[in-house]
Design an enzyme around this catalytic site. Structure first.
Site, PDB file in Angstrom:
ATOM      1  N   LYS A   1       0.855  -1.195   0.000  1.00 42.36           N
ATOM      2  CA  LYS A   1       0.000   0.000   0.000  1.00 42.36           C
ATOM      3  C   LYS A   1       0.887   1.241   0.000  1.00 42.36           C
ATOM      4  O   LYS A   1       1.790   1.375   0.849  1.00 42.36           O
ATOM      5  CB  LYS A   1      -0.898  -0.039   1.244  1.00 42.36           C
ATOM      6  CG  LYS A   1      -2.141   0.810   1.171  1.00 42.36           C
ATOM      7  CD  LYS A   1      -3.055   0.485   2.352  1.00 42.36           C
ATOM      8  CE  LYS A   1      -4.300   1.335   2.352  1.00 42.36           C
ATOM      9  NZ  LYS A   1      -5.086   1.148   3.585  1.00 42.36           N
TER      10      LYS A   1
HETATM   11  O1  G3P Z   1      -7.761   2.226   5.272  1.00 43.00           O
HETATM   12  C1  G3P Z   1      -8.020   3.544   4.940  1.00 43.00           C
HETATM   13  C2  G3P Z   1      -9.406   4.056   5.178  1.00 43.00           C
HETATM   14  O2  G3P Z   1     -10.342   3.070   5.030  1.00 43.00           O
HETATM   15  C3  G3P Z   1      -9.540   4.916   6.396  1.00 43.00           C
HETATM   16  O3  G3P Z   1     -10.838   5.011   6.887  1.00 43.00           O
HETATM   17  O4  G3P Z   1     -12.483   5.599   8.618  1.00 43.00           O
HETATM   18  O5  G3P Z   1     -10.080   6.291   8.905  1.00 43.00           O
HETATM   19  O6  G3P Z   1     -11.515   7.387   7.199  1.00 43.00           O
HETATM   20  P1  G3P Z   1     -11.241   6.139   7.954  1.00 43.00           P
END
Ligand code: G3P
Length: 218
Positions: free
Chosen positions: A87
């Site tokens: 990633k």
């Molecule tokens: O993995 C990255 C992404 O899904 C982050 O999600 O909830 O932290 O905006 P969030």
């Protein structure tokens, strides 16, 4: 649509896997830190633990923000297990590293994508997955779902093979709308996956069936 779980929590991963609907896992440094995973050996072991629970792709994010560092880290992560996807952040060095890894046949997930232009660049660099963060766009009064639709249109126009991995999913309607738009993958918390089960008419109907079944003297 593939279902990935967005967590580094082994119990949540096991629960989603046990449901039989899990296709992979995404992690990021914040999710790893949330589980208290620290130190290189522990981090690598944690990725191996995740790979041993699920059958599908497991995204492991590089920490470096420079090209050389991303290559060094990404090669080590990719060598760790065949399910690992490297990633990379959507910055210039990340795009360059994505091109390097795709030319070597190493799968990549370009993350922190917030615009159609960024998604176009990721596809040009040969990314396996692109991760638009729809919840974080919604958080700032911007239509995250519109971005997913834009990327779908662009990728379909040119038959790009990069898979749209809708990330930053917060709830069940994000999942359903991603499926309607044609996102290839969604990654979200266990609550968004299990939330799809819920309907009061299912609960009422089952209660009635269970009561009527008693009359059948089985
Ligand atoms: O993995 C990255 C992404 O899904 C982050 O999600 O909830 O932290 O905006 P969030």
């Amino acid at each position: 649509m593939k279902f990935f779980i967005d967590t580094a929590n082994l119990e949540d991963i096991k629960e989603a896997q046990a449901m039989g609907v899990l296709d992979g896992v995404t992690t990021n440094p914040s999710l790893m830190a949330k589980e208290g995973i620290a130190g290189k050996e522990n981090i690598l072991q944690h990725y191996l633990n995740i790979c041993n629970i699920v059958d599908g792709d497991v995204s492991a994010e590089v920490i470096s923000t420079d090209y050389e560092g991303m290559i060094r880290e990404g090669e080590e992560l990719a060598a760790l297990h065949k399910q690992i996807v490297v990633k990379l952040p959507m910055i210039e060095a990340g795009v360059k590293a994505c091109k390097y890894f795709s030319s070597k046949g190493i799968r990549t997930n370009v993350t922190l994508v917030f615009s159609a232009g960024q998604a176009l660049l990721a596809a040009k660099a040969g990314a396996t997955y692109v991760s638009p963060f729809l919840g974080r766009l919604d958080d700032i009064s911007t239509d995250g779902m519109h971005l997913i639709a834009e990327i779908r249109e662009i990728y379909d126009n040119y038959n790009y093979e990069t898979q749209i991995l809708s990330a930053s999913i917060r709830h069940t309607m994000h999942v359903v709308n991603c499926a309607k738009i044609g996102s290839d993958v969604m990654t979200g918390p266990l609550s968004a996956i299990k939330g799809l089960l819920k309907h009061p008419l299912t609960d009422i109907g089952l209660k009635q069936f269970v009561e009527d079944a008693k009359k059948m003297n089985l």
